[in-house]
Every structure is written in structure tokens, then in C-alpha cells.
Scaffold this motif. Structure first.
Motif, PDB file in Angstrom:
ATOM      1  N   UNK A   5       0.886  -1.534   0.109  1.00 52.04           N
ATOM      2  CA  UNK A   5       0.304   0.021  -0.005  1.00 52.04           C
ATOM      3  C   UNK A   5       1.029   0.986   0.154  1.00 52.04           C
ATOM      4  N   UNK A   6       0.718   2.336  -0.591  1.00 53.05           N
ATOM      5  CA  UNK A   6       0.800   3.355  -0.717  1.00 53.05           C
ATOM      6  C   UNK A   6       0.068   4.367  -0.550  1.00 53.05           C
ATOM      7  N   UNK A   7       0.421   5.943   0.379  1.00 52.16           N
ATOM      8  CA  UNK A   7      -0.552   6.871   0.442  1.00 52.16           C
ATOM      9  C   UNK A   7      -0.268   7.971  -0.663  1.00 52.16           C
ATOM     10  N   UNK A   8       0.759   8.080  -0.978  1.00 49.30           N
ATOM     11  CA  UNK A   8       1.062   9.269  -1.944  1.00 49.30           C
ATOM     12  C   UNK A   8       0.384   9.417  -3.116  1.00 49.30           C
ATOM     13  N   UNK A  36      12.482  11.379   0.170  1.00 47.03           N
ATOM     14  CA  UNK A  36      10.735  11.374   0.397  1.00 47.03           C
ATOM     15  C   UNK A  36       9.390  11.792  -0.266  1.00 47.03           C
ATOM     16  N   UNK A  37       9.945  12.936  -0.749  1.00 48.05           N
ATOM     17  CA  UNK A  37       8.448  13.472  -0.835  1.00 48.05           C
ATOM     18  C   UNK A  37       8.493  13.219  -2.028  1.00 48.05           C
ATOM     19  N   UNK A  38       9.128  11.739  -3.216  1.00 45.09           N
ATOM     20  CA  UNK A  38       7.721  11.676  -3.975  1.00 45.09           C
ATOM     21  C   UNK A  38       8.070   9.644  -3.621  1.00 45.09           C
ATOM     22  N   UNK A  39       8.852   9.345  -3.022  1.00 42.88           N
ATOM     23  CA  UNK A  39       9.005   8.014  -2.347  1.00 42.88           C
ATOM     24  C   UNK A  39       7.638   7.389  -2.472  1.00 42.88           C
ATOM     25  N   UNK A  40       7.409   5.904  -1.803  1.00 43.51           N
ATOM     26  CA  UNK A  40       5.841   5.454  -1.146  1.00 43.51           C
ATOM     27  C   UNK A  40       5.967   6.032   0.373  1.00 43.51           C
ATOM     28  N   UNK A  41       4.703   6.748   0.642  1.00 39.95           N
ATOM     29  CA  UNK A  41       4.352   6.997   1.999  1.00 39.95           C
ATOM     30  C   UNK A  41       3.699   5.622   2.909  1.00 39.95           C
ATOM     31  N   UNK A  42       3.920   5.231   3.789  1.00 38.33           N
ATOM     32  CA  UNK A  42       3.309   4.701   4.175  1.00 38.33           C
ATOM     33  C   UNK A  42       2.068   4.771   4.591  1.00 38.33           C
ATOM     34  N   UNK A  43       1.096   3.581   5.583  1.00 35.35           N
ATOM     35  CA  UNK A  43       0.057   4.006   5.327  1.00 35.35           C
ATOM     36  C   UNK A  43      -0.101   3.285   7.021  1.00 35.35           C
TER      37      UNK A  43
END
Length: 469
Positions: free
Chosen positions: A62-65, A356-363
Motif C-alpha cells: 500500500x502507498x498513500x502518496x 521522501x517527497x516522492x517516495x512510497x508513503x506508509x499507510x
């Protein structure tokens, strides 16, 4: 045994078999109603560095970005197929496939499997959402398990639904205003402009050589604690079809700064990464190359990705419009309009590892119903949740990457060519059907249920006959 008893037994047997047949035929309905995909809580959140997956059918992370951003309008027409991950559109979004059919958003038939959590927003539109007659926009297909379902849609303006918007149990809301509909990504346009300027200021660490339609980016050869940075004028990148990345240290992200304010047209045919071809679906480096490479078009006014191959890496273009017929593999962040209109071309969500701005964002996984302090209802309350459709998903054929000439001995950095892009895992041609629909196991379930029901019915009749005797 009397003739009457024999006749009665045969009649009972025929009824038992008929009953078993009916019960057997009813079984697929139960099987098809089973959960189609893991819940957000069952999926790990974000792949580990260097473990980015290749192309497949199943949800994996999962990725919230934001996966795909158009600061202006977004148009999907022609024979374009799908957009994986969170799609954010600052202006209007129009889906109008030329011959009708399905356009998948959020979860796709074959992609990285890096998806927004079930039930979360997968399509956010600041302006109006228009769906032409004959076109179905299928958001979060198959994400039907757990306390949250499908994919949700937020629209700042109106929804013009001449076709069909399917959210698979996710919520849908319109008339919210742009700021609310795009939240928490309403200022994402500012973010990509800031990040683009920051990356453009980096000094090159490697060399760039253009020869014909091939450009070679050679890295420093040793990890330097930051990204490998290359620079190329837009005029040189224009017309390129083969991209070779050599001597890239393990784990280092790659930035290609494209300088100048002119338009750029590319028809990707082949991508090499440290000596191996990376743009075919059977490549062991597909996910790695897609996740590590980013092209920064800071000043470009327009970008055209032509042909039907795979463009590998993220696109950052805060001042440009984009015209896509090739498939993209990475983040796509464009400040202007995006039009995608190829034949089965797709956008696959591969977060960029360089910032970190365009990385996968943890959910945060959603707790299951019954967990203390959590609601026990299923879909999130909002306007008009849409039931899960029973129709098949639009057939989509993976894009084909045209081959290149066979390299001569002694040139290990040249990627091994292939005449076509290898189909996604699973064997044979991809038919676009999303995985875990239960279709593969349904025949076995039918047979097992029919045999079980027949056995039970025969036993029941036999016992009745014995009781009469």
C-alpha cells in the motif's frame, strides 16, 4: 425388491441428482462473492529498498502518496487502459474511450501492485468529472474485503456520468470545491515546482553521451551518498528511443536533469540498466529501474511519449503538458494537462526512491470490524456507495516494446534486446482481468460442490428406501 420399490428408488435417484446439479450450479455465486483481494491491513505498507516488484496481477503493497498528478486537465481517450495508484487532477477529468470499455483507476489488471489502501481516495478531481457514454471508470476493482472497500472518488465540481462510475463500495462525492476534493494534495503543484528546482540545482556526477537515437548515462561507479545526477539538453533528448544507464552504484537513485524550455518527444524502445535490459516484463530489474530513475523536465513546455513501449522512471515536469501513448512506469507529475490515448497503454505506480517527497508513503492499516474503538460498519459513509459490478474487466494487452539490434561481443553495457515485451507473470497473453477474482478456482469449486451434494442426496434417498423396507 419389488418393481414399485425399484421404480421409486430410480425416481428418487433422479431427483437427488437433479438436486445435486442445482446445488452445484449455485456454488459459483458463493465463490464469486468471496473476497477478491487482500485488505489494506493484510498488505505490507511500501516495499523495502531494492525489493520493488516487477509487473504482476496481485496487490502487494500500500502507498498513500500521489502516483499520477495533472495540474491542469486529465483526458483518457483512444484505447488507453489504466492508471495505477492515486490519480490527482487539478482541473477537469474526462474519460472517453473511443470504442467504449473500461478504464481502471487505483488497482489495475497488471502493474506494480503498489496501491492506495482499500476504501481510500483513488481519484481526486478539482474540477468536473466527465465519463462518456460507453466508458466505465472502474475505481479500486476487486478490493472488496475488510471494513473498507473499493476506491473512493472526490470531485470538486459536477459528475457528468453518461457512462458509468464504479467504486466497488467506495464512496463518491461531488460539488466539494477544488480545495476539499484535492485535500490533502491541494498544494501538490507547488510541491513539484519546488522539488524540480531543487533537483535541477544538483551538479552532475556522471557523464552523458548521445549517439544517434541512443543516449548513455554513465555513473560515477561508486556510491556517493546521494543520487547519481546527469544532465542533458532537451534538444538532445528529443528523438531518443534507447536509454542506457551504466555503472550505477547499487541502491543509488538516478536524476536526469533535462535543461532548456523546448518541447521534447520520445518514443521509448529499449532501456538498459547496468548491462541488462530493464523494460521487458520478464526483466529482473524492471521494478528497480522504474523506482530509481527520475527525469526532471524543469523548463520543458511539453512532453510527448510516443509509440507503444515502456518508459522507465518517474517524470517531473512542473511547466509542461504531456501527451502519452507509451506506458509509464514510475511517478508522473505534470503541471499542465495530461492526455493519454494509446492502444492499451498504462500508468504503473513505482514510487521514486530519491526523495521522501516522492517516495512510497506508509499507510496505517484499517482495523477489522469489532476492534475496540473502531466502527463495525463496512464501507465509509459518504454519498452513494456503488455496488461491486459483476461485469468482466476491460481486456488490456500489455504494451509492446519494439526490439533493438543484437549487441556485438565486448559491449556488456548494451541491454539484451527482445522482439516484444514479455507478458506479465501468469502465463500467456494478459487479458486485463484482475487477479484474485475466483475465476481460476470456480470450476473446481463447482465440481466439488456438485459431487458433495450428489453424495448427500443419494445417501438421503437410500436411507429413506431402507426405512420403508
Amino acid at each position: 425388491m419389488s418393481q414399485t420399490a425399484t421404480t421409486g428408488t430410480r425416481t428418487g435417484m433422479r431427483r437427488a441428482v437433479a438436486l445435486a446439479f442445482v446445488l452445484g450450479l449455485s456454488t459459483p455465486c458463493v465463490a464469486q462473492a468471496a473476497p477478491l483481494a487482500p485488505t489494506a491491513g493484510q498488505l505490507p505498507t511500501c516495499p523495502a529498498a531494492g525489493k520493488e516488484p516487477g509487473i504482476g496481477h496481485d496487490p502487494r503493497f500500500t502507498d498513500a502518496n500521489v502516483a499520477l498528478f495533472a495540474g491542469g486537465d486529465y483526458t483518457a481517450d483512444g484505447g488507453t487502459a489504466e492508471a495505477e495508484g492515486l490519480l490527482v487532477v487539478g482541473g477537469n477529468a474526462t474519460f472517453a474511450k473511443t470504442s467504449g470499455g473500461v478504464f481502471n483507476v487505483g488497482r489495475v489488471g497488471a502493474g506494480s501492485g503498489i496501491l492506495p489502501p482499500s476504501g481510500s481516495v483513488m481519484l481526486a478531481v478539482g474540477g468536473d468529472l466527465k465519463i462518456a457514454q460507453g466508458t466505465t471508470v472502474d475505481v479500486g476493482h476487486g478490493l472488496t474485503a475488510g471494513p473498507r472497500y473499493g476506491g473512493s472518488v472526490q470531485v470538486g465540481g459536477a459528475i457528468d456520468e453518461k457512462g458509468e462510475l464504479v467504486t466497488n463500495g467506495g464512496s463518491r462525492a461531488s460539488g466539494m470545491g477544488a480545495s476539499a476534493a484535492l485535500s490533502p494534495h491541494a498544494a501538490f503543484g507547488d510541491t513539484i515546482r519546488r522539488e524540480s528546482a531543487s533537483l535541477a540545482a544538483l551538479k552532475p556526477t556522471g557523464t552523458t553521451v548521445k549517439s544517434g537515437e541512443t543516449v548513455t548515462f554513465k555513473g560515477a561507479g561508486a556510491a556517493g551518498g546521494g543520487p547519481q545526477v546527469f544532465e542533458i539538453p532537451a534538444a538532445e533528448l528529443d528523438g531518443t528511443s534507447t536509454f542506457l544507464f551504466t555503472s550505477i552504484p547499487a541502491g543509488d537513485a538516478v536524476v536526469v536533469n533535462v535543461t532548456g524550455g523546448r518541447a521534447v518527444g520520445i518514443s521509448p524502445m529499449s532501456v538498459g540498466f547496468n548491462g541488462d535490459r530493464a523494460d521487458t516484463y520478464d526483466s529482473a530489474h524492471f521494478g528497480e529501474a522504474a523506482s530509481r530513475i527520475l527525469y526532471n523536465f524543469e523548463g520543458a513546455t511539453s512532453i510527448r511519449l510516443g509509440g507503444g513501449g515502456n518508459f522507465m522512471g518517474s517524470i517531473l515536469a512542473p511547466k509542461a503538458t504531456a501527451d502519452l501513448t507509451a506506458s509509464t512506469n514510475g511517478r508522473v507529475y505534470v503541471g499542465g494537462d495530461i492526455r493519454t490515448h494509446g492502444s492499451g497503454n498504462e500508468s504503473h505506480n513505482y514510487p521514486w526512491t530519491g526523495t521522501s517527497t516522492f517516495a512510497c508513503k506508509p499507510t496505517t492499516p484499517t482495523p477489522e470490524p469489532g476492534t475496540p474503538g473502531t466502527p463495525s460498519t463496512a464501507p465509509p459513509a459518504s454519498s452513494r456507495p456503488t455496488p461491486t459490478p459483476s461485469r468482466p474487466v476491460e481486456e488490456t494487452t500489455p504494451p509492446t516494446a519494439p526490439g533493438t539490434s543484437t549487441p556485438t561481443p565486448g559491449t556488456p553495457e548494451q541491454p539484451t534486446p527482445s522482439s516484444s515485451t514479455t507478458p506479465p507473470p501468469g502465463g500467456g497473453k494478459s487479458d486485463g482481468s484482475l487477479a484474485t477474482t475466483g475465476g481460476q478456482v470456480a470450476p473446481y469449486l463447482v465440481g466439488a460442490a456438485a459431487l458433495g451434494a450428489a453424495g448427500a442426496a443419494v445417501l438421503f434417498v437410500t436411507r429413506r428406501r431402507r426405512a420403508r423396507l
